[in-house]
Scaffold this active site. Sequence first.
Site, PDB file in Angstrom:
ATOM      1  N   LYS A 257       0.835  -1.208   0.000  1.00  0.00           N
ATOM      2  CA  LYS A 257       0.000   0.000   0.000  1.00  0.00           C
ATOM      3  C   LYS A 257       0.866   1.253   0.000  1.00  0.00           C
ATOM      4  O   LYS A 257       0.507   2.262  -0.612  1.00  0.00           O
ATOM      5  CB  LYS A 257      -0.947  -0.024   1.199  1.00  0.00           C
ATOM      6  CG  LYS A 257      -1.923  -1.203   1.190  1.00  0.00           C
ATOM      7  CD  LYS A 257      -2.846  -1.149   2.391  1.00  0.00           C
ATOM      8  CE  LYS A 257      -3.712  -2.390   2.470  1.00  0.00           C
ATOM      9  NZ  LYS A 257      -2.929  -3.599   2.829  1.00  0.00           N
ATOM     10  N   CYS A 372      -7.681  -6.738   7.188  1.00  0.00           N
ATOM     11  CA  CYS A 372      -7.987  -7.871   6.316  1.00  0.00           C
ATOM     12  C   CYS A 372      -8.679  -8.965   7.123  1.00  0.00           C
ATOM     13  O   CYS A 372      -8.343 -10.141   7.045  1.00  0.00           O
ATOM     14  CB  CYS A 372      -6.727  -8.402   5.616  1.00  0.00           C
ATOM     15  SG  CYS A 372      -5.394  -8.897   6.721  1.00  0.00           S
TER      16      CYS A 372
END
Length: 430
Positions: A257, A372
């Site tokens: 990211k 997640c």
Amino acid sequence: MNIRFTAASLVTDVLSGKSLSDSLPAALTQFKDTRDAALVQAIAYGVCRHYFYLAAVLEQLLEKPLKAKDLDVYALLLVGLYQLTEMRVPAYAAVGETVNAAKNLKKPWAKNFVNAVLRNYQRNAAAIAAELNHNPVASYTHPQWMISALQTAWPAQWQEILTANNQHPPLALRVNARYQSRADYLEKLNAANIPATAIAHTQHGLVLESAMDVLLLPGFAQGEVSVQDGAAQLAAELLMLGPNLRVLDACAAPGGKTAHIAESEPTLELIAIDKDAGRLQVVRENLQRLELNANCIQGDAANPAAWWDGKLFDRILLDAPCSASGVIRRHPDIKLLRRPEDIKAFAAEQLRLLSGLWPVLKIGGLLLYATCTVFPAENTAVLASFLAAHADAQVEPMTLAVGHPCEIGQQIFPGMHGMDGFYYALLRKC
């Protein structure tokens, strides 16, 4: 090195509390032939993916449980059963090679014992399968606590989540927009006879029809493309980046990211924080391969006094540590390693990080909370607790076309558009 013995050793590590990600690299270096290494990995991952079914089969086959000191024999039996139930290995080869691997255990009785158990399974496979058909832990090959938690949290989706968790994950890529568009890179793949399609609801994501060595992808070494799941790619898009913003990527490792943020807006002042020095080095290496810049700092994101220079941030990405229940298809050992009490501990850490980071965000700035996991205790419940204690925080609407709207934020379930399970919530400081 014996392939089955090495795979069983890896399974023994997992059963002892160690992750495959930690054990696998050293184990694979023992094999010069990449096909042998790939088979070791496939068996180890496969046993973890189907563990709760295989363990239930063993329970039917064993007259009494094996002793704790014989965990290595138990793991080898799981390896043999996995080959017989899930792999295209001929039965005689699966049994013969597994029995041969028992010689490495240095237990004189193990060879005949493994042979007898696997032969017994071959004789009674149909009856055992019929018996286990009524056992949800075996059928869904997940621990009961996880099944129950998902049934409670997602009464309409729990079966789909469990089924998706047991699938093999696709190889998803992120095209580096600094070099070319996704359409241009898809043309490169087509010219190289590598079938791929765009990932819906992402700007730069695509998925390969078949997994392959990423080093063989056009331009991979030059940074034209990176491995990243489609759901993870949404983070950079949801941050609403613009020129010259000051951005913090908290808990940044392994850096996917971070890199996507840097690719999306080259004028950013980007700081990446992670507690683990080794994992932070991976972030640096990823940025180096892509020729991107970020100030990488080792530190506890929740304790800004130890690393913060006093300048407020326009954007903060908090990719919070979590149970990783949304990425089980990529890390099936999570099913064996996680415990119910872990969820409460992760939630406490997530709230600590949120509370610690909030003071370094500008008024009007945005904080994107990401995990997640699919457990609301780590997602909406954490956000609700945080919002109750911070009157200057408000939930910001997200332009997220995929996922299930929650009371706060949005949940992507595993398998949605081929994505991993992710949760996102966007907060604005007012």
